[in-house]
Write a protein that holds these residues in place. Structure first.
Motif, PDB file in Angstrom:
ATOM      1  N   UNK A  69     -28.874 -31.710 -24.447  1.00 24.30           N
ATOM      2  CA  UNK A  69     -29.499 -31.209 -23.216  1.00 24.30           C
ATOM      3  C   UNK A  69     -29.600 -29.693 -23.255  1.00 24.30           C
ATOM      4  N   UNK A  70     -28.577 -29.042 -23.770  1.00 26.41           N
ATOM      5  CA  UNK A  70     -28.610 -27.577 -23.868  1.00 26.41           C
ATOM      6  C   UNK A  70     -29.746 -27.103 -24.776  1.00 26.41           C
ATOM      7  N   UNK A  71     -30.019 -27.832 -25.826  1.00 23.08           N
ATOM      8  CA  UNK A  71     -31.110 -27.461 -26.719  1.00 23.08           C
ATOM      9  C   UNK A  71     -32.452 -27.522 -26.008  1.00 23.08           C
ATOM     10  N   UNK A  72     -32.663 -28.580 -25.243  1.00 23.19           N
ATOM     11  CA  UNK A  72     -33.918 -28.682 -24.488  1.00 23.19           C
ATOM     12  C   UNK A  72     -33.986 -27.636 -23.388  1.00 23.19           C
ATOM     13  N   UNK A  73     -32.818 -27.250 -22.836  1.00 21.38           N
ATOM     14  CA  UNK A  73     -32.797 -26.208 -21.816  1.00 21.38           C
ATOM     15  C   UNK A  73     -33.245 -24.878 -22.386  1.00 21.38           C
ATOM     16  N   UNK A  74     -32.809 -24.566 -23.593  1.00 20.62           N
ATOM     17  CA  UNK A  74     -33.210 -23.307 -24.221  1.00 20.62           C
ATOM     18  C   UNK A  74     -34.719 -23.259 -24.421  1.00 20.62           C
ATOM     19  N   UNK A  75     -35.310 -24.364 -24.857  1.00 17.27           N
ATOM     20  CA  UNK A  75     -36.768 -24.392 -25.026  1.00 17.27           C
ATOM     21  C   UNK A  75     -37.479 -24.273 -23.691  1.00 17.27           C
ATOM     22  N   UNK A  76     -36.912 -24.878 -22.674  1.00 24.15           N
ATOM     23  CA  UNK A  76     -37.543 -24.844 -21.347  1.00 24.15           C
ATOM     24  C   UNK A  76     -37.521 -23.440 -20.757  1.00 24.15           C
ATOM     25  N   UNK A  77     -36.381 -22.793 -20.831  1.00 23.33           N
ATOM     26  CA  UNK A  77     -36.273 -21.457 -20.241  1.00 23.33           C
ATOM     27  C   UNK A  77     -37.071 -20.417 -21.027  1.00 23.33           C
ATOM     28  N   UNK A  78     -37.278 -20.664 -22.319  1.00 20.07           N
ATOM     29  CA  UNK A  78     -37.983 -19.699 -23.160  1.00 20.07           C
ATOM     30  C   UNK A  78     -39.499 -19.914 -23.172  1.00 20.07           C
TER      31      UNK A  78
ATOM     32  N   UNK B  52     -33.310 -11.220 -20.149  1.00 21.28           N
ATOM     33  CA  UNK B  52     -32.050 -11.031 -19.431  1.00 21.28           C
ATOM     34  C   UNK B  52     -31.737 -12.224 -18.527  1.00 21.28           C
ATOM     35  N   UNK B  53     -32.780 -12.725 -17.841  1.00 18.75           N
ATOM     36  CA  UNK B  53     -32.565 -13.882 -16.961  1.00 18.75           C
ATOM     37  C   UNK B  53     -32.174 -15.121 -17.756  1.00 18.75           C
ATOM     38  N   UNK B  54     -32.822 -15.334 -18.902  1.00 10.15           N
ATOM     39  CA  UNK B  54     -32.498 -16.493 -19.738  1.00 10.15           C
ATOM     40  C   UNK B  54     -31.059 -16.386 -20.244  1.00 10.15           C
ATOM     41  N   UNK B  55     -30.672 -15.199 -20.700  1.00  7.72           N
ATOM     42  CA  UNK B  55     -29.307 -15.010 -21.189  1.00  7.72           C
ATOM     43  C   UNK B  55     -28.296 -15.222 -20.067  1.00  7.72           C
TER      44      UNK B  55
ATOM     45  N   UNK C 191     -31.806 -38.293  -7.134  1.00  9.07           N
ATOM     46  CA  UNK C 191     -33.132 -37.662  -7.085  1.00  9.07           C
ATOM     47  C   UNK C 191     -33.058 -36.213  -6.585  1.00  9.07           C
ATOM     48  N   UNK C 192     -32.051 -35.902  -5.813  1.00 11.02           N
ATOM     49  CA  UNK C 192     -31.924 -34.562  -5.265  1.00 11.02           C
ATOM     50  C   UNK C 192     -31.799 -33.510  -6.362  1.00 11.02           C
ATOM     51  N   UNK C 193     -31.135 -33.867  -7.465  1.00 13.32           N
ATOM     52  CA  UNK C 193     -30.904 -32.905  -8.542  1.00 13.32           C
ATOM     53  C   UNK C 193     -31.684 -33.251  -9.810  1.00 13.32           C
ATOM     54  N   UNK C 194     -32.728 -34.009  -9.658  1.00 13.23           N
ATOM     55  CA  UNK C 194     -33.531 -34.401 -10.815  1.00 13.23           C
ATOM     56  C   UNK C 194     -34.205 -33.166 -11.435  1.00 13.23           C
ATOM     57  N   UNK C 195     -34.045 -33.053 -12.733  1.00  9.09           N
ATOM     58  CA  UNK C 195     -34.644 -31.923 -13.443  1.00  9.09           C
ATOM     59  C   UNK C 195     -33.772 -30.695 -13.527  1.00  9.09           C
ATOM     60  N   UNK C 196     -32.636 -30.681 -12.824  1.00  6.49           N
ATOM     61  CA  UNK C 196     -31.750 -29.528 -12.919  1.00  6.49           C
ATOM     62  C   UNK C 196     -30.975 -29.594 -14.228  1.00  6.49           C
ATOM     63  N   UNK C 197     -30.938 -28.513 -15.005  1.00  2.03           N
ATOM     64  CA  UNK C 197     -30.276 -28.567 -16.316  1.00  2.03           C
ATOM     65  C   UNK C 197     -28.793 -28.925 -16.242  1.00  2.03           C
TER      66      UNK C 197
ATOM     67  N   UNK D  64     -28.062 -18.871 -19.445  1.00  2.00           N
ATOM     68  CA  UNK D  64     -27.383 -19.495 -20.577  1.00  2.00           C
ATOM     69  C   UNK D  64     -25.877 -19.332 -20.488  1.00  2.00           C
ATOM     70  N   UNK D  65     -25.436 -18.158 -20.115  1.00  2.00           N
ATOM     71  CA  UNK D  65     -23.998 -17.932 -19.934  1.00  2.00           C
ATOM     72  C   UNK D  65     -23.453 -18.794 -18.797  1.00  2.00           C
ATOM     73  N   UNK D  66     -24.262 -18.940 -17.762  1.00  2.00           N
ATOM     74  CA  UNK D  66     -23.819 -19.772 -16.638  1.00  2.00           C
ATOM     75  C   UNK D  66     -23.706 -21.234 -17.061  1.00  2.00           C
ATOM     76  N   UNK D  67     -24.648 -21.704 -17.850  1.00  2.00           N
ATOM     77  CA  UNK D  67     -24.599 -23.091 -18.312  1.00  2.00           C
ATOM     78  C   UNK D  67     -23.416 -23.306 -19.258  1.00  2.00           C
ATOM     79  N   UNK D  68     -23.098 -22.300 -20.087  1.00  2.00           N
ATOM     80  CA  UNK D  68     -21.930 -22.418 -20.955  1.00  2.00           C
ATOM     81  C   UNK D  68     -20.649 -22.546 -20.132  1.00  2.00           C
ATOM     82  N   UNK D  69     -20.580 -21.765 -19.067  1.00  2.00           N
ATOM     83  CA  UNK D  69     -19.425 -21.887 -18.185  1.00  2.00           C
ATOM     84  C   UNK D  69     -19.347 -23.255 -17.534  1.00  2.00           C
TER      85      UNK D  69
END
Length: 296
Positions: free
Chosen positions: A186-195, A268-271, A139-145, A274-279
């Motif tokens: 999950x990455x696809x839903x993350x892109x929609x969420x951040x945008x 810029x923040x989304x990009x 539960x501590x990390x619920x919702x974190x991409x 996104x780079x951080x999630x790719x890493x």
């Protein structure tokens, strides 16, 4: 005796000339000295009547000044036509929503980065795939991409095991392919969420000036109609329409400029995230592959 008789006419002539020369000055002096003693029609001296009239003028109340017409943004808005009012209200609401989007997204990214830092610290301490699954689904990390990515990949491996499939050895590549597909979802839903909200900012930034320009054109058109109807080019007739037109333009720019700045900032923040999630995906794949090679 003869000399005295000859001199008498000459002396008389000189005296007459002296009297004629001094007559105008004498008349002017007499008029000046008579002026203070002039009397009014009722017999009172004029010198006494003048101070009385001055006192009466001083005691009389001053005439009220005519009220001056004042104009400000509120009065111009209230006096604007319905179309211009609609344009101004719409642009003002768009500006307010843009600032609300800025605040919401800034809080979202701040919270997202803090939670991601905390999750990475816990993730890197996991000793097995089961530990990765337990940490990422807590539960501590619920919702974190990043936690969702790790949970999707580790859950896919656990589901394959429970289904009786071999996840190591020759079947390792197929297992990692299924885990990679789960992470991609999950990455696809993350892109929609951040945008989220970015489309609105882009729309306000690109269309705000044109909407304000529409209000400007409409206001100027009303000014020309007023000139036609009143047959005058007085500023009192033309100025209100032009002023409300300029207000529409100003509010359009006020809404559009921050929206464009916010859009570029959040892109810029989304990009960056996104780079951080790719890493992190690369780090997750390496961790799962290592655990599968160990047979964990």
């Amino acid at each position: 005796m003869l000399d005295n008789k000859r001199m008498t006419p000459i002396i008389a002539l000189i005296g007459a000339l002296a009297l004629l020369t001094s007559a105008p000055a004498f008349a002017q002096t007499a008029a000046t000295s008579a002026a203070p003693t002039a009397v009014t029609s009722d017999g009172a001296p004029a010198s006494d009547a003048a101070p009385a009239s001055d006192a009466a003028a001083a005691d009389a109340p001053a005439a009220p000044e005519a009220p001056k017409a004042s104009a400000n943004v509120v009065s111009l808005f209230l006096g604007a036509t319905l179309v211009v009012k609609f344009v101004i209200v719409g642009l003002a609401l768009a500006s307010i929503l843009s600032w609300m989007t800025l605040i919401t997204k800034m809080l979202e990214f701040a919270s997202l980065n803090r939670a991601s830092d905390k999750f990475l610290e816990a993730f890197r301490g996991a000793k097995s795939i089961a530990d990765i699954n337990r940490i990422s689904t807590s539960e501590e990390f619920e919702g974190n991409p990043m936690a969702d990515m790790a949970a999707a990949a580790s859950s896919e491996i656990e589901i394959s095991r429970q289904a009786g499939l071999s996840v190591t050895g020759a079947n390792k590549d197929s297992t990692m392919a299924r885990a990679g597909s789960a992470v991609a979802a999950v990455q696809s839903s993350l892109s929609r969420r951040l945008s989220s909200g970015m489309t609105f900012l882009a729309s306000v930034g690109s269309n705000g000036p044109f909407i304000g320009l529409f209000g400007t054109v409409y206001g100027i058109m009303n000014s020309f109609i007023s000139i036609t109807n009143t047959h005058t080019t007085s500023l009192a007739v033309v100025a209100p329409g032009i002023a409300e037109a300029l207000i529409a333009t100003g509010i359009g720019l006020f809404a559009a400029i921050p929206a464009v700045i916010f859009y570029n900032y959040f892109q810029t923040r989304v990009a960056h995230y996104g780079n951080r999630s790719e890493g992190f995906v690369a780090e997750l794949v390496n961790a799962l592959s290592r655990q599968l090679d160990k047979g964990a």
